[in-house]
Each structure stands twice: as structure tokens, then as C-alpha cells.
Design a protein around this motif. Structure first.
Motif, PDB file in Angstrom:
ATOM      1  N   GLU A  11      85.151   6.619 -21.050  1.00 57.52           N
ATOM      2  CA  GLU A  11      86.026   6.189 -22.145  1.00 57.52           C
ATOM      3  C   GLU A  11      85.231   5.960 -23.419  1.00 57.52           C
ATOM      4  OE1 GLU A  11      88.130   2.788 -20.759  1.00 57.52           O
ATOM      5  OE2 GLU A  11      89.147   3.902 -19.175  1.00 57.52           O
ATOM      6  N   ALA A  12      84.082   5.330 -23.299  1.00 56.17           N
ATOM      7  CA  ALA A  12      83.243   5.091 -24.477  1.00 56.17           C
ATOM      8  C   ALA A  12      82.744   6.416 -25.046  1.00 56.17           C
ATOM      9  CB  ALA A  12      82.067   4.196 -24.119  1.00 56.17           C
ATOM     10  N   GLU A  13      82.412   7.341 -24.178  1.00 48.14           N
ATOM     11  CA  GLU A  13      81.957   8.651 -24.649  1.00 48.14           C
ATOM     12  C   GLU A  13      83.080   9.386 -25.373  1.00 48.14           C
ATOM     13  OE1 GLU A  13      79.137  11.679 -25.212  1.00 48.14           O
ATOM     14  OE2 GLU A  13      78.950   9.588 -24.625  1.00 48.14           O
ATOM     15  N   GLN A  53      57.139  11.790 -14.279  1.00 48.27           N
ATOM     16  CA  GLN A  53      58.521  11.795 -13.801  1.00 48.27           C
ATOM     17  C   GLN A  53      59.337  10.692 -14.471  1.00 48.27           C
ATOM     18  OE1 GLN A  53      58.158  11.528  -9.547  1.00 48.27           O
ATOM     19  NE2 GLN A  53      57.950  13.750  -9.311  1.00 48.27           N
ATOM     20  N   LEU A  54      58.741   9.520 -14.634  1.00 45.27           N
ATOM     21  CA  LEU A  54      59.435   8.424 -15.293  1.00 45.27           C
ATOM     22  C   LEU A  54      59.742   8.775 -16.746  1.00 45.27           C
ATOM     23  CD1 LEU A  54      60.506   5.527 -15.182  1.00 45.27           C
ATOM     24  CD2 LEU A  54      58.213   4.758 -15.795  1.00 45.27           C
ATOM     25  N   LYS A  55      58.787   9.408 -17.422  1.00 40.92           N
ATOM     26  CA  LYS A  55      59.011   9.800 -18.809  1.00 40.92           C
ATOM     27  C   LYS A  55      60.146  10.819 -18.908  1.00 40.92           C
ATOM     28  CE  LYS A  55      56.845  11.586 -22.894  1.00 40.92           C
ATOM     29  NZ  LYS A  55      56.005  12.600 -23.414  1.00 40.92           N
ATOM     30  N   LYS A  56      60.172  11.787 -18.001  1.00 41.68           N
ATOM     31  CA  LYS A  56      61.253  12.777 -17.998  1.00 41.68           C
ATOM     32  C   LYS A  56      62.597  12.107 -17.735  1.00 41.68           C
ATOM     33  CE  LYS A  56      58.652  16.821 -16.497  1.00 41.68           C
ATOM     34  NZ  LYS A  56      58.497  17.799 -15.416  1.00 41.68           N
ATOM     35  N   TYR A  57      62.630  11.163 -16.786  1.00 48.20           N
ATOM     36  CA  TYR A  57      63.875  10.464 -16.461  1.00 48.20           C
ATOM     37  C   TYR A  57      64.381   9.696 -17.679  1.00 48.20           C
ATOM     38  CZ  TYR A  57      66.845   6.728 -14.726  1.00 48.20           C
ATOM     39  OH  TYR A  57      67.869   5.844 -14.555  1.00 48.20           O
ATOM     40  N   ARG A  58      63.491   8.972 -18.336  1.00 40.52           N
ATOM     41  CA  ARG A  58      63.904   8.185 -19.505  1.00 40.52           C
ATOM     42  C   ARG A  58      64.386   9.076 -20.640  1.00 40.52           C
ATOM     43  NH1 ARG A  58      59.125   3.609 -19.593  1.00 40.52           N
ATOM     44  NH2 ARG A  58      60.024   2.304 -17.962  1.00 40.52           N
ATOM     45  N   ARG A  70      68.111   8.922 -22.077  1.00 41.01           N
ATOM     46  CA  ARG A  70      68.333   8.665 -23.493  1.00 41.01           C
ATOM     47  C   ARG A  70      69.154   9.794 -24.114  1.00 41.01           C
ATOM     48  NH1 ARG A  70      63.308   9.044 -25.401  1.00 41.01           N
ATOM     49  NH2 ARG A  70      62.732   7.150 -24.319  1.00 41.01           N
ATOM     50  N   ARG A  71      68.872  11.020 -23.705  1.00 42.17           N
ATOM     51  CA  ARG A  71      69.544  12.171 -24.297  1.00 42.17           C
ATOM     52  C   ARG A  71      70.998  12.298 -23.839  1.00 42.17           C
ATOM     53  NH1 ARG A  71      66.143  17.258 -23.377  1.00 42.17           N
ATOM     54  NH2 ARG A  71      64.839  16.161 -24.867  1.00 42.17           N
ATOM     55  N   TYR A  72      71.236  12.102 -22.544  1.00 38.07           N
ATOM     56  CA  TYR A  72      72.569  12.349 -21.999  1.00 38.07           C
ATOM     57  C   TYR A  72      73.288  11.094 -21.536  1.00 38.07           C
ATOM     58  CZ  TYR A  72      70.782  17.065 -22.041  1.00 38.07           C
ATOM     59  OH  TYR A  72      70.242  18.251 -22.437  1.00 38.07           O
ATOM     60  N   GLY A  73      72.633   9.953 -21.542  1.00 37.17           N
ATOM     61  CA  GLY A  73      73.249   8.709 -21.111  1.00 37.17           C
ATOM     62  C   GLY A  73      73.382   8.646 -19.597  1.00 37.17           C
ATOM     63  N   GLU A  74      73.981   7.557 -19.142  1.00 35.66           N
ATOM     64  CA  GLU A  74      74.121   7.367 -17.702  1.00 35.66           C
ATOM     65  C   GLU A  74      75.333   8.107 -17.153  1.00 35.66           C
ATOM     66  OE1 GLU A  74      73.808   3.350 -16.385  1.00 35.66           O
ATOM     67  OE2 GLU A  74      72.279   2.902 -17.868  1.00 35.66           O
ATOM     68  N   GLY A  75      76.332   8.402 -18.005  1.00 35.90           N
ATOM     69  CA  GLY A  75      77.487   9.162 -17.563  1.00 35.90           C
ATOM     70  C   GLY A  75      78.531   8.330 -16.847  1.00 35.90           C
TER      71      GLY A  75
END
Length: 106
Positions: free
Chosen positions: A81-83, A63-68, A72-77
Motif C-alpha cells: 500500500e505504501a509503495e 554478501q552483506l553489502k549486496k543484501y543491503r 535499499r534499492r528495492y525495499g523489503e516488499g
């Protein structure tokens, strides 16, 4: 639970100790009431408990690996503005790259 027995050869000398479960010898099958033995039952329960804990640890790691990976893929959201700046820069870089490529082709 693995019983250890001592064997003797034809000369009467003592042989090496072995475990019937490992040696594959079916002359002495396991006790049919192994679960009735409190020591054996305790060993089984401990082994099952360790197995369950290991499975839970593996699930947590997965689960931790999937979360990371998702993070990494989609960011924290949180930083929209930076996006937006990142996307504008990427589009501008793409447009500049295609514009210079078409000019050099002519």
C-alpha cells in the motif's frame, strides 16, 4: 620455515642476523623435507587456517553489502500500500510538473 643465521665479515666480527628467505641468499636453500618437520607443518596449517577464515569473513562482508544494496534499492516488499501511494504521488507530481511547464510555454 625461516632460518636465522649469523654472518661474519672478512675481519671476523659478527654481522647482523638475517633471514635467508628475505635476503635472497641462495647459498642455503630451504630444507627439502620442510613438511616432514612437525613445527613447520604446524605453522603452515595455522597460516592456511587463518587465510581460510579471512576469505570466509570477506565473503560474508561482500554478501552483506549486496543484501543491503538490494534492500535499499528495492525495499523489503512487505508494504504494498505504501509503495502504491508513493507511485501515485510520483505520477501526480510528474503530471503537475509537465502540465505547468506546458502552460508556461504558451
Amino acid at each position: 620455515c625461516g632460518e636465522t643465521t649469523t654472518t661474519t665479515d672478512d675481519a671476523g666480527a659478527h654481522g647482523a642476523e638475517r633471514t635467508d628467505a628475505v635476503s635472497g641468499n641462495n647459498d642455503n636453500p630451504p630444507k627439502p623435507n620442510c613438511l616432514a618437520d612437525p613445527k613447520c607443518e604446524k605453522e603452515i596449517r595455522l597460516a592456511v587456517g587463518r587465510g581460510r577464515k579471512m576469505v570466509n569473513e570477506m565473503v560474508g562482508v561482500i554478501q552483506l553489502k549486496k543484501y543491503r544494496t538490494m534492500r535499499r534499492r528495492y525495499g523489503e516488499g512487505n508494504d504494498l500500500e505504501a509503495e502504491e501511494r508513493r507511485l501515485r504521488d510520483a505520477i501526480a507530481g510528474y503530471e503537475l510538473g509537465t502540465a505547468s511547464a506546458t502552460k508556461s510555454d504558451n
